[in-house]
Design an enzyme around this catalytic site. Sequence first.
Site, PDB file in Angstrom:
ATOM      1  N   ARG A 236     -20.428  -9.033 -19.325  1.00  0.00           N
ATOM      2  CA  ARG A 236     -19.286  -8.667 -18.505  1.00  0.00           C
ATOM      3  C   ARG A 236     -19.586  -9.055 -17.060  1.00  0.00           C
ATOM      4  O   ARG A 236     -20.707  -8.921 -16.573  1.00  0.00           O
ATOM      5  CB  ARG A 236     -18.993  -7.160 -18.587  1.00  0.00           C
ATOM      6  CG  ARG A 236     -18.306  -6.727 -19.873  1.00  0.00           C
ATOM      7  CD  ARG A 236     -16.879  -7.275 -19.956  1.00  0.00           C
ATOM      8  NE  ARG A 236     -16.131  -6.751 -21.088  1.00  0.00           N
ATOM      9  CZ  ARG A 236     -16.084  -7.292 -22.293  1.00  0.00           C
ATOM     10  NH1 ARG A 236     -16.787  -8.396 -22.537  1.00  0.00           N
ATOM     11  NH2 ARG A 236     -15.359  -6.755 -23.246  1.00  0.00           N
ATOM     12  N   GLU A 265     -10.823 -11.617 -13.804  1.00  0.00           N
ATOM     13  CA  GLU A 265     -10.381 -12.676 -14.720  1.00  0.00           C
ATOM     14  C   GLU A 265      -8.864 -12.669 -14.839  1.00  0.00           C
ATOM     15  O   GLU A 265      -8.268 -11.610 -15.010  1.00  0.00           O
ATOM     16  CB  GLU A 265     -11.029 -12.479 -16.101  1.00  0.00           C
ATOM     17  CG  GLU A 265     -12.554 -12.610 -16.065  1.00  0.00           C
ATOM     18  CD  GLU A 265     -13.203 -12.391 -17.432  1.00  0.00           C
ATOM     19  OE1 GLU A 265     -12.473 -12.096 -18.404  1.00  0.00           O
ATOM     20  OE2 GLU A 265     -14.435 -12.508 -17.530  1.00  0.00           O
ATOM     21  N   HIS A 284     -14.439 -17.071 -20.458  1.00  0.00           N
ATOM     22  CA  HIS A 284     -14.609 -15.935 -21.374  1.00  0.00           C
ATOM     23  C   HIS A 284     -14.358 -16.371 -22.828  1.00  0.00           C
ATOM     24  O   HIS A 284     -13.509 -15.822 -23.541  1.00  0.00           O
ATOM     25  CB  HIS A 284     -13.669 -14.792 -20.997  1.00  0.00           C
ATOM     26  CG  HIS A 284     -14.185 -13.446 -21.450  1.00  0.00           C
ATOM     27  ND1 HIS A 284     -14.043 -12.304 -20.703  1.00  0.00           N
ATOM     28  CD2 HIS A 284     -14.835 -13.066 -22.580  1.00  0.00           C
ATOM     29  CE1 HIS A 284     -14.579 -11.271 -21.350  1.00  0.00           C
ATOM     30  NE2 HIS A 284     -15.069 -11.724 -22.492  1.00  0.00           N
TER      31      HIS A 284
END
Length: 324
Positions: A236, A265, A284
């Site tokens: 993360r 994000e 991601h």
Amino acid sequence: MEKKVFVTHELPGEVIHQLSGLCDVNVWLGPGLLPASGLREELSDCDGVVCLLTDRIDRELVEALPGLRFVSSMSVGVDHIDVQALTARGIPLGHTPGVLVETTADTVFALLLAAARRVSEADRFVRQGEWRRENRWSPDFFTGKDVGGATLGLVGLGEIGQAVARRAQAFGMRVIAWNRTPKAVPGVRLQSLESVLAESDFLSVHLALAPETQGLLNTSRIAAMKPGAVLINTARGGIVDEQALAEALSSGRLYAAGIDVFAEEPVPVDNPLLSLPNVVLTPHIGSATARTRARMADIAAANAIAALRGEPMPHCANPEVYAR
């Protein structure tokens, strides 16, 4: 009255199609991701929701939905959801653990190798015509960093960390690790966080984002890393101080980084990592294979189906709600 479930995005897999036989299903078809204001509106009369890690379900939203009976997220981590708010209401939260372990470990090694061998830099060199213009070769032309025989440090030794360790051992790497609780893993030597930072040629992060891990790799800990090391983060974004990392990379103190996750994000255009040539960046995609995403969707749908039937979710992030 028929139960209603909202699905925040079209999902792969087969199990999701079984939902319509149990309830009235509404699926967001886009364009793009559902905005936060739209999520609240769509959930106003729903019994449950099947969501993604991009959908923020905070306390304010939970308290505004008195009819909400379950949440099922197509994700392993649940830091986008206020788990305490759900638990206080007795609302089960489903997630999808285990299924993406090997896929994410593959991504770690893809980033590690790409950063070590300057793959992104070399790709740009060829695509932008620099190779034709310069047409040069020398003993130090795009030289990188050896992986075989190097030391890999793992910050966190859960299932993904262990899967990365297995891959590292196949590359002949020495593997050391720090974990918040003692854990014996074959071929991995447990050490203090400080010694892992100081000894690792490559450092890979494998922790959940929580208050105690937020900003764990801050300015001082990044400064304590071995000079010339490579940092990989597929966990993360909030665990790593991106500004401190960018400064260490631009100064040459760290050799390179491979980053799949960001504090914000989609990543904003002013993120300092975007301007650095020695960073491999991905959006991601740690679990992004067709098979893995389909399996994740199937688990999320199975959690929702169990909740609709009044049964415990097979994979519940707050199982204490069932003890009431």
